[in-house]
Design a protein around this motif. Structure first.
Motif, short mmCIF file in Angstrom:
data_model
loop_
_atom_site.label_atom_id
_atom_site.label_comp_id
_atom_site.label_asym_id
_atom_site.label_seq_id
_atom_site.Cartn_x
_atom_site.Cartn_y
_atom_site.Cartn_z
N ASP A 132 0.84 -1.00 -0.04
CA ASP A 132 0.05 0.04 -0.10
C ASP A 132 0.86 1.16 0.28
OD1 ASP A 132 -1.47 2.31 1.59
OD2 ASP A 132 -3.11 0.94 1.10
N GLY A 133 1.81 1.46 0.86
CA GLY A 133 2.71 2.34 1.05
C GLY A 133 2.43 3.44 2.07
N ARG A 134 1.28 3.66 2.48
CA ARG A 134 0.90 4.75 3.59
C ARG A 134 1.33 4.22 5.01
NH1 ARG A 134 -5.57 5.18 2.02
NH2 ARG A 134 -5.16 2.99 1.56
N GLN A 135 1.83 4.93 5.56
CA GLN A 135 1.97 4.81 7.01
C GLN A 135 0.79 4.88 8.03
OE1 GLN A 135 5.52 4.54 8.25
NE2 GLN A 135 5.56 4.28 5.83
N TRP A 136 1.07 4.06 8.99
CA TRP A 136 -0.43 3.88 9.98
C TRP A 136 0.29 3.61 11.16
CZ3 TRP A 136 -0.32 -0.57 13.23
CH2 TRP A 136 -1.48 -0.82 13.81
N SER A 137 -0.84 4.49 12.21
CA SER A 137 -0.39 4.43 13.71
C SER A 137 -2.02 4.31 14.02
CB SER A 137 0.38 5.45 13.90
OG SER A 137 -0.50 6.69 13.65
#
Length: 394
Positions: A132-137
């Motif tokens: 996907d490439g998106r950061q997540w938190s």
């Protein structure tokens, strides 16, 4: 439509043999006897696809329901179940949580101590994984946090399969190290997803017409009533054997958490004049209300007291009291929690930590102490609601 589909499936298993003449009302008719085709292999999906091609407006759905058996973490602390991810499948123990929306678990690249104590997902070993490439938190009310990146893969929940965006943790706070589950399976609405635009599992399976009904039904078995065994999440169906009477559907007033209006709180049927807005949250162990409601509830319990360092305490002897009860009025019904479930955990000197605590200003939380006494059906229709009925106890 069900009868038509069944007749079509049955017919495919039969072979026509020679027609035989008979006389009916002085007229000749022909009977066509049928014999079973020994080479027939049932394929419901193919038959449904054939029906849909032949009758485009019929829209016969290959929908079903998926059951997830649950493990009760003593003492009714939390409940988790198995979920398969990727191809070939990698299995994870996930905590199903109506109070959040993200699905996440640790990545194989996570070296934090909390990650190493759990099963980690190896994306390189799944042929269906997509970057996907998106950061997540994400962060939770108890201060625990996790972060990493998003990916997508096939998820199997009780036989219901769909491609799903998932959070893969490369860092986890220490709190997760003591948890018996590998991660969380959010069942809240997409409006509270950590990354905007991500669709929830329920969004995806409903859009794909994979569920017989757009619902998740929850049966949490307490140790007191069921020895903690037999619990399940039922995706796409309602098991009427699990409750008594009829479900009362309480409207959801805001599509984020499963948020409802709590009209009143009662003690043995008598109004305490306390209400508010709250969420029915499978991911929270206790019931959390505001301090005024907590005080009103505990004033009716002989021997209950408030410790400023600990919270509300009740005599552990109420564990044998299933007659007296606290109730919450919602949607025209009143749903009960017996005092027996308020003696949650011993703290010494004959006292137990109460299953109902105060201090929550704003949204109340009806957690597992409530849900383990009431069958709850989370219905994600265009006008979402929660169906509630008391559990059936043998």
């Amino acid at each position: 439509m069900k009868i038509f589909a069944l007749v079509s499936l049955a017919g495919a298993a039969l072979t026509v043999v020679n027609a035989l003449p008979i006389v009916v009302n002085n007229r000749t008719a022909f009977v066509v006897p049928l014999t079973r085709n020994p080479h027939f292999k049932p394929d419901a999906q193919a038959q449904i696809a054939k029906l849909n091609r032949r009758y485009p407006g019929l829209n016969v759905l290959a929908a079903s329901a998926g059951r997830i058996p649950l493990i009760n973490v003593h003492p009714d602390l939390e409940y988790f179940g198995p979920v398969s991810v990727g191809t070939p499948a990698q299995s994870f123990k996930l905590n199903f949580d109506t109070g959040s929306a993200d699905i996440w678990f640790p990545s194989s690249t996570c070296t934090a101590a909390a990650c190493r104590k759990h099963t980690r997902f190896n994306a390189a070993q799944s042929s269906t994984y997509q970057k996907d490439g998106r950061q997540w938190s994400i962060s939770y009310g108890d201060g625990s946090t996790a972060s990493g990146f998003l990916g997508s893969d096939m998820i199997d929940v009780g036989g219901i399969q769909v491609r799903q965006t998932i959070g893969l943790a490369t860092a986890e706070s220490a709190q997760f190290g003591s948890s018996p589950d590998d991660g969380l399976f959010g069942l809240g609405f997409s409006t509270i997803e950590s990354v905007k635009g991500v669709k929830t599992f329920l969004d995806n399976v409903i859009a794909a017409d994979l569920l017989a009904q757009p619902v998740v039904s929850v049966f949490l078995p307490s140790e007191r009533l069921f020895n903690g065994k037999g619990g399940e999440y039922l995706f796409g169906g309602i098991d009427s054997s699990k409750f008594t009477g009829s479900l009362i559907y309480v409207p959801v007033i805001r599509k984020a958490y499963w948020q409802v209006a709590i009209k009143d709180t009662l003690y043995n049927g008598q109004s305490l004049g306390q209400g508010g807005e709250g969420i029915i949250d499978t991911g929270t162990t206790l019931v959390i209300v505001d301090e005024a409601a907590a005080q009103a509830i505990h004033e009716g319990i002989d021997g209950a007291l408030h410790d400023p360092e600990v919270g509300w305490l009740v005599p552990c002897s109420v564990r044998s009291d299933s007659a007296n009860r606290v109730s919450f009025s919602m949607g025209g019904g009143a749903f009960h929690v017996p005092l027996a479930d308020l003696a949650y955990q011993e703290v010494g000197s004959g006292y137990c930590y109460s299953g109902i605590q105060g201090g929550k200003y704003g949204l109340w939380i009806l957690g597992d102490v409530f849900i383990k006494n009431n069958y709850c059906v989370f219905s994600q229709t265009t006008s979402p609601s929660i169906g509630i009925a008391p559990l059936a106890v043998n």
